[in-house]
Design a protein around this motif. Structure first.
Motif, PDB file in Angstrom:
ATOM      1  N   SER A 299      44.471  40.876  49.756  1.00  0.00           N
ATOM      2  CA  SER A 299      43.662  40.462  50.600  1.00  0.00           C
ATOM      3  C   SER A 299      42.553  41.474  50.656  1.00  0.00           C
ATOM      4  O   SER A 299      41.206  41.264  50.686  1.00  0.00           O
ATOM      5  N   GLN A 300      42.732  42.793  50.301  1.00  0.00           N
ATOM      6  CA  GLN A 300      41.650  43.615  50.471  1.00  0.00           C
ATOM      7  C   GLN A 300      40.618  43.511  49.159  1.00  0.00           C
ATOM      8  O   GLN A 300      39.485  43.525  49.095  1.00  0.00           O
ATOM      9  N   ASP A 301      41.182  43.254  47.979  1.00  0.00           N
ATOM     10  CA  ASP A 301      40.629  42.801  46.826  1.00  0.00           C
ATOM     11  C   ASP A 301      39.690  41.682  47.097  1.00  0.00           C
ATOM     12  O   ASP A 301      38.425  41.645  46.455  1.00  0.00           O
ATOM     13  N   ALA A 302      40.373  40.729  47.519  1.00  0.00           N
ATOM     14  CA  ALA A 302      39.756  39.270  47.873  1.00  0.00           C
ATOM     15  C   ALA A 302      38.387  39.438  48.570  1.00  0.00           C
ATOM     16  O   ALA A 302      37.409  39.088  48.465  1.00  0.00           O
ATOM     17  N   ALA A 303      38.599  40.306  49.786  1.00  0.00           N
ATOM     18  CA  ALA A 303      37.516  40.678  50.668  1.00  0.00           C
ATOM     19  C   ALA A 303      36.439  41.229  49.747  1.00  0.00           C
ATOM     20  O   ALA A 303      35.128  40.856  50.002  1.00  0.00           O
ATOM     21  N   ARG A 304      36.564  42.309  49.091  1.00  0.00           N
ATOM     22  CA  ARG A 304      35.506  42.926  48.300  1.00  0.00           C
ATOM     23  C   ARG A 304      34.917  42.095  47.200  1.00  0.00           C
ATOM     24  O   ARG A 304      33.520  42.049  47.094  1.00  0.00           O
ATOM     25  N   ILE A 305      35.829  41.110  46.586  1.00  0.00           N
ATOM     26  CA  ILE A 305      35.282  40.281  45.468  1.00  0.00           C
ATOM     27  C   ILE A 305      34.075  39.331  46.308  1.00  0.00           C
ATOM     28  O   ILE A 305      33.160  39.001  45.563  1.00  0.00           O
TER      29      ILE A 305
ATOM     30  N   LEU B 266      38.683  34.703  41.892  1.00  0.00           N
ATOM     31  CA  LEU B 266      39.932  34.832  43.204  1.00  0.00           C
ATOM     32  C   LEU B 266      41.058  33.958  43.269  1.00  0.00           C
ATOM     33  O   LEU B 266      41.865  33.691  44.235  1.00  0.00           O
ATOM     34  N   ARG B 267      41.515  33.710  42.092  1.00  0.00           N
ATOM     35  CA  ARG B 267      42.572  33.061  41.753  1.00  0.00           C
ATOM     36  C   ARG B 267      43.929  33.913  42.274  1.00  0.00           C
ATOM     37  O   ARG B 267      43.821  35.211  42.131  1.00  0.00           O
ATOM     38  N   ASP B 268      44.882  33.455  42.859  1.00  0.00           N
ATOM     39  CA  ASP B 268      45.984  34.428  43.572  1.00  0.00           C
ATOM     40  C   ASP B 268      46.768  34.871  42.426  1.00  0.00           C
ATOM     41  O   ASP B 268      47.546  35.807  42.772  1.00  0.00           O
ATOM     42  N   ASP B 269      46.680  34.550  41.082  1.00  0.00           N
ATOM     43  CA  ASP B 269      47.629  35.064  40.277  1.00  0.00           C
ATOM     44  C   ASP B 269      46.706  36.042  39.357  1.00  0.00           C
ATOM     45  O   ASP B 269      47.355  36.341  38.415  1.00  0.00           O
ATOM     46  N   LYS B 270      45.748  36.370  39.815  1.00  0.00           N
ATOM     47  CA  LYS B 270      45.256  37.605  39.006  1.00  0.00           C
ATOM     48  C   LYS B 270      45.221  38.815  39.304  1.00  0.00           C
ATOM     49  O   LYS B 270      45.271  38.993  40.714  1.00  0.00           O
ATOM     50  N   SER B 271      45.215  39.789  38.530  1.00  0.00           N
ATOM     51  CA  SER B 271      45.100  41.109  39.095  1.00  0.00           C
ATOM     52  C   SER B 271      43.724  41.769  38.804  1.00  0.00           C
ATOM     53  O   SER B 271      43.094  41.086  38.077  1.00  0.00           O
ATOM     54  N   ILE B 272      43.171  42.809  39.623  1.00  0.00           N
ATOM     55  CA  ILE B 272      41.890  43.240  39.820  1.00  0.00           C
ATOM     56  C   ILE B 272      41.612  44.626  39.416  1.00  0.00           C
ATOM     57  O   ILE B 272      42.634  45.393  39.869  1.00  0.00           O
TER      58      ILE B 272
ATOM     59  N   ILE C  21      32.654  40.696  37.505  1.00  0.00           N
ATOM     60  CA  ILE C  21      31.782  40.458  38.683  1.00  0.00           C
ATOM     61  C   ILE C  21      31.061  41.872  39.325  1.00  0.00           C
ATOM     62  O   ILE C  21      31.642  42.904  39.239  1.00  0.00           O
ATOM     63  N   GLY C  22      30.064  41.294  39.863  1.00  0.00           N
ATOM     64  CA  GLY C  22      28.972  42.393  40.458  1.00  0.00           C
ATOM     65  C   GLY C  22      27.909  42.837  39.842  1.00  0.00           C
ATOM     66  O   GLY C  22      27.410  42.084  38.902  1.00  0.00           O
ATOM     67  N   ASP C  23      27.413  43.948  40.075  1.00  0.00           N
ATOM     68  CA  ASP C  23      26.249  44.559  39.544  1.00  0.00           C
ATOM     69  C   ASP C  23      26.350  44.699  37.946  1.00  0.00           C
ATOM     70  O   ASP C  23      27.214  45.403  37.556  1.00  0.00           O
ATOM     71  N   PRO C  24      25.412  44.167  37.205  1.00  0.00           N
ATOM     72  CA  PRO C  24      25.366  44.435  35.979  1.00  0.00           C
ATOM     73  C   PRO C  24      25.434  45.862  35.424  1.00  0.00           C
ATOM     74  O   PRO C  24      25.849  46.154  34.233  1.00  0.00           O
ATOM     75  N   GLU C  25      24.636  46.618  36.157  1.00  0.00           N
ATOM     76  CA  GLU C  25      24.662  48.102  35.721  1.00  0.00           C
ATOM     77  C   GLU C  25      25.900  48.734  36.032  1.00  0.00           C
ATOM     78  O   GLU C  25      26.204  49.931  35.347  1.00  0.00           O
ATOM     79  N   ALA C  26      26.919  48.129  36.634  1.00  0.00           N
ATOM     80  CA  ALA C  26      28.271  48.663  36.968  1.00  0.00           C
ATOM     81  C   ALA C  26      29.068  47.911  36.072  1.00  0.00           C
ATOM     82  O   ALA C  26      30.339  48.657  35.866  1.00  0.00           O
ATOM     83  N   TRP C  27      28.838  47.136  35.066  1.00  0.00           N
ATOM     84  CA  TRP C  27      29.722  46.497  34.354  1.00  0.00           C
ATOM     85  C   TRP C  27      30.373  47.598  33.302  1.00  0.00           C
ATOM     86  O   TRP C  27      31.660  47.382  32.979  1.00  0.00           O
ATOM     87  N   PRO C  28      29.819  48.332  32.619  1.00  0.00           N
ATOM     88  CA  PRO C  28      30.301  49.343  31.692  1.00  0.00           C
ATOM     89  C   PRO C  28      31.530  49.815  32.448  1.00  0.00           C
ATOM     90  O   PRO C  28      32.666  50.384  31.686  1.00  0.00           O
ATOM     91  N   GLY C  29      31.336  50.535  33.526  1.00  0.00           N
ATOM     92  CA  GLY C  29      32.374  51.274  34.323  1.00  0.00           C
ATOM     93  C   GLY C  29      33.505  50.399  34.376  1.00  0.00           C
ATOM     94  O   GLY C  29      34.851  50.982  34.108  1.00  0.00           O
ATOM     95  N   ALA C  30      33.387  49.149  34.819  1.00  0.00           N
ATOM     96  CA  ALA C  30      34.819  48.168  34.916  1.00  0.00           C
ATOM     97  C   ALA C  30      35.403  48.146  33.521  1.00  0.00           C
ATOM     98  O   ALA C  30      36.620  47.840  33.436  1.00  0.00           O
ATOM     99  N   ILE C  31      34.500  47.893  32.591  1.00  0.00           N
ATOM    100  CA  ILE C  31      34.908  47.478  31.230  1.00  0.00           C
ATOM    101  C   ILE C  31      35.873  48.863  30.767  1.00  0.00           C
ATOM    102  O   ILE C  31      36.811  48.453  30.084  1.00  0.00           O
ATOM    103  N   HIS C  32      35.305  49.888  30.933  1.00  0.00           N
ATOM    104  CA  HIS C  32      36.014  51.098  30.452  1.00  0.00           C
ATOM    105  C   HIS C  32      37.320  51.229  31.208  1.00  0.00           C
ATOM    106  O   HIS C  32      38.452  51.699  30.520  1.00  0.00           O
TER     107      HIS C  32
END
Length: 616
Positions: free
Chosen positions: A253-259, A277-283, A309-320
């Motif tokens: 529920s915390q991840d869903a709210a942030r997403i 926001l699928r229930d069977d996904k990990s974040i 998801i989110g700011d494209p400037e932060a995409w590299p951090g999530a990808i890494h």
């Protein structure tokens, strides 16, 4: 890990392109590319050694030259069976562990080191096996020296499952062995239960126990039975212990709210964003929390869908963070259905490869019209449906009463021909969720009876993305066309200016292949796609989407290398539920068996006595 800036949702400007092209300032080394030859060579050597052990252990004639035949008279059969059994088991375990070595599994490396030591000790007692011992010792030295190259961790839950499987199978083996001794006649004497159990346990390891059978053939069959059971038990437990970790995705529920907060600010960038926001996904999140990636782990593949998801400037951090998590578990990282900008960032930041997977059909509400020759087929289908008295209705999910919504869901579920819910990259997997009030439900009724339903998820503040499309099979043909057209006509009432329809896989190949003057390669590829369309909706989805004259937006698949494509394809088919592994459903079968045997009634009696029968 620092994050660099990226581009916006649209085409990057000159300044954005220059900023995206600059190398990442502080980037940790990619552990997947360090000394690739070490896990590959170690895995193949372990495979060859294990195969040789299995062949020699399974063929008795290869043991005729062993020095151990000199002491056969002192221990008839026992030592021979021990040596052969140890060789076969060691070889089988090396065969199973070789794949783990190639995937840099730390647990596999430790197990192989112990097995190689045992194998070297066994073969040192055999004069003709000096060469094998040298090869084994060489591989052992490589593993010890380069042990840091095997860093991938496993799933801790796998160990407990392996122990549970091992314990359950051992108990079953003992029960089968005791049953054989009890039912088969011809024992030399009346053996006690302890002696019988000892013989069964010894037989699981390939030894001879105190129980002796009068006909030798029955004793040989007992040894074959217990040995096969022991081998199967070891293989099953080893598989459970060494298999790739596939944690079940659970969206908290915390991840869903942030997403949802990120989608409110950046949801217009990707039409697939809401499906995270699928229930069977990990974040997995970027260090700053400004971007995230939803994924599932299937067949050893860490599979994501769409752009981050989110700011494209932060995409590299999530990808890494995504790539580091994949490397830590030795999963193969892959992305399905990402956009052009997302594919560019994935390939640059992760040294990955992109392949055009197909096109997404997007309809511009303002530019849509049923006029013209190209829309003749759709226009006729819609007119025919209208003449039969069908009426369309459109509402946000939050505006539908709960009781009515549940009734709609039950009706839509009754139209399903297959109980398996398909979809991963462009499917939410639910209708009427507590926080899905901005979704849109389009229904078609005939004289008050529900005949079809479409479900759309939000795409930013002014867009919709098609999620679910079901209809009554006895309804008028073209009902889905009618609902889509009516949704587009009434889109302005919902504040919608663009609608994303189904994804058409390999659309460009199908389109170019049917044109005059197409080359032999593209024509052959089109024929292959048409053949595959017998099982997968490739051509049908392309033709259905093309009827609405949409704008085609390319979607890409991103993966490490060509050799990983078979596994990624298998994981993608499993994620989209086109490939469903059989499920034994042990609990359900156990309840049915208990009901047939009357055990359920006995359980109710123990809990609180018999239920009173209704009177009247």
């Amino acid at each position: 890990m620092t994050e660099r800036s990226g581009s916006g949702p649209g085409a990057p400007t000159t300044g954005d392109s220059e900023r995206l092209a600059r190398p990442f300032a502080i980037r940790p080394p990619d552990r997947r590319h360090q000394r690739r030859w070490v896990p590959v060579v170690a895995g193949w050597l372990a495979l060859l050694i294990g195969l040789a052990d299995v062949i020699e252990g399974a063929v008795p004639s290869l043991y005729a030259h062993y020095r151990l035949h000199r002491i056969f008279d002192l221990a008839p059969g026992t030592l021979t069976n021990l040596t052969r059994t140890a060789d076969v088991l060691t070889g089988l375990l090396l065969l199973m562990l070789s794949h783990g070595l190639r995937r840099r599994k730390r647990r596999a490396c430790r197990a192989v080191i112990l097995l190689l030591i045992a194998s070297a000790v066994i073969h040192l007692a055999h004069y003709p096996h000096i060469g094998r011992t040298v090869v084994t010792a060489g591989l052992l030295a490589v593993l010890v020296f380069y042990r840091r190259e095997f860093y991938a961790v496993g799933d801790p839950r796998t160990r407990w499952r392996a122990l549970a499987v091992l314990g359950g199978l051992v108990l079953a083996d003992i029960a089968i062995g005791l049953s054989y001794i009890t039912l088969v006649r011809g024992l030399q004497s009346d053996y006690s239960l302890t002696q019988r159990g000892q013989s069964v346990i010894y037989g699981l390891f390939g030894f001879s126990g105190p129980v002796q059978f009068q006909p030798e053939a029955r004793g040989d069959l007992f040894g074959l039975l217990t040995g096969a059971l022991g081998l199967f038990t070891l293989i099953a437990a080893a598989y459970m212990f060494l298999r790739p970790a596939e944690p079940a995705g659970r969206l908290s529920s915390q991840d869903a709210a942030r997403i949802r907060a990120l989608l409110d600010r950046h949801g217009e960038q990707d039409s697939l964003g809401y499906f995270t926001l699928r229930d069977d996904k990990s974040i997995i999140w970027s260090p700053t929390g400004k971007s995230c990636i939803g994924y599932r782990v299937l067949s050893g593949v860490m599979l994501a869908a769409g752009d981050p998801i989110g700011d494209p400037e932060a995409w590299p951090g999530a990808i890494h963070a995504f790539l580091d998590e994949a490397a830590r578990h030795a999963w193969v990282p892959a992305v399905m259905g990402c956009g052009e900008l997302g594919a560019e960032v994935w390939c640059r930041e992760g040294s990955l490869t992109a392949l055009e997977l197909g096109d997404e059909a997007i309809v511009d509400v303002d530019g849509f019209s049923l006029e013209g020759r190209s829309m003749r087929n759709v226009r006729q289908m819609v007119s025919r449906v209208c003449r039969h008295g069908y009426v369309a209705d459109f509402r946000r999910t939050g505006d539908v009463p709960r009781a009515e919504l549940d009734k709609l869901i039950r009706q839509a579920d009754s139209w399903r021909g297959n109980p398996t819910e398909r979809g991963f990259s462009m499917a939410l997997g639910r209708v009427g969720g507590c926080d899905d009030g901005r979704c849109v439900i389009a229904t078609a009724t005939e004289h008050g009876d529900l005949r079809a339903i479409l479900h759309f998820v939000p795409w930013g503040t002014d867009g919709l993305s098609l999620d679910l499309m079901r209809r009554d099979r006895d309804a008028q043909p073209g009902l889905n066309d009618f609902l889509i057209v009516e949704t587009i006509k009434h889109a302005h009432e919902l504040g919608v200016s663009r609608i994303s329809l189904n994804f058409a896989a390999f659309r460009s190949a199908l389109e170019r292949g049917e044109r005059i003057g197409a080359g032999p390669v593209i024509r052959a590829w089109r024929r292959i796609l048409l053949f595959m369309s017998r099982w997968f909706q490739i051509e049908s989805l392309y033709k259905f989407n093309a009827k609405f004259c949409p704008d085609w937006v390319p979607r890409f698949m991103v993966f490490p290398s060509t050799r990983d494509t078979p596994r990624i394809g298998l994981a993608a088919l499993e994620a989209e539920a086109f490939l469903v592994w059989p499920d034994l459903q042990v609990r359900r079968l156990g309840r049915k068996l208990a009901h047939k045997l009357g055990l359920g009634r006995l359980r109710r009696l123990r809990r609180g006595g018999p239920r009173p029968r209704p009177t009247g």
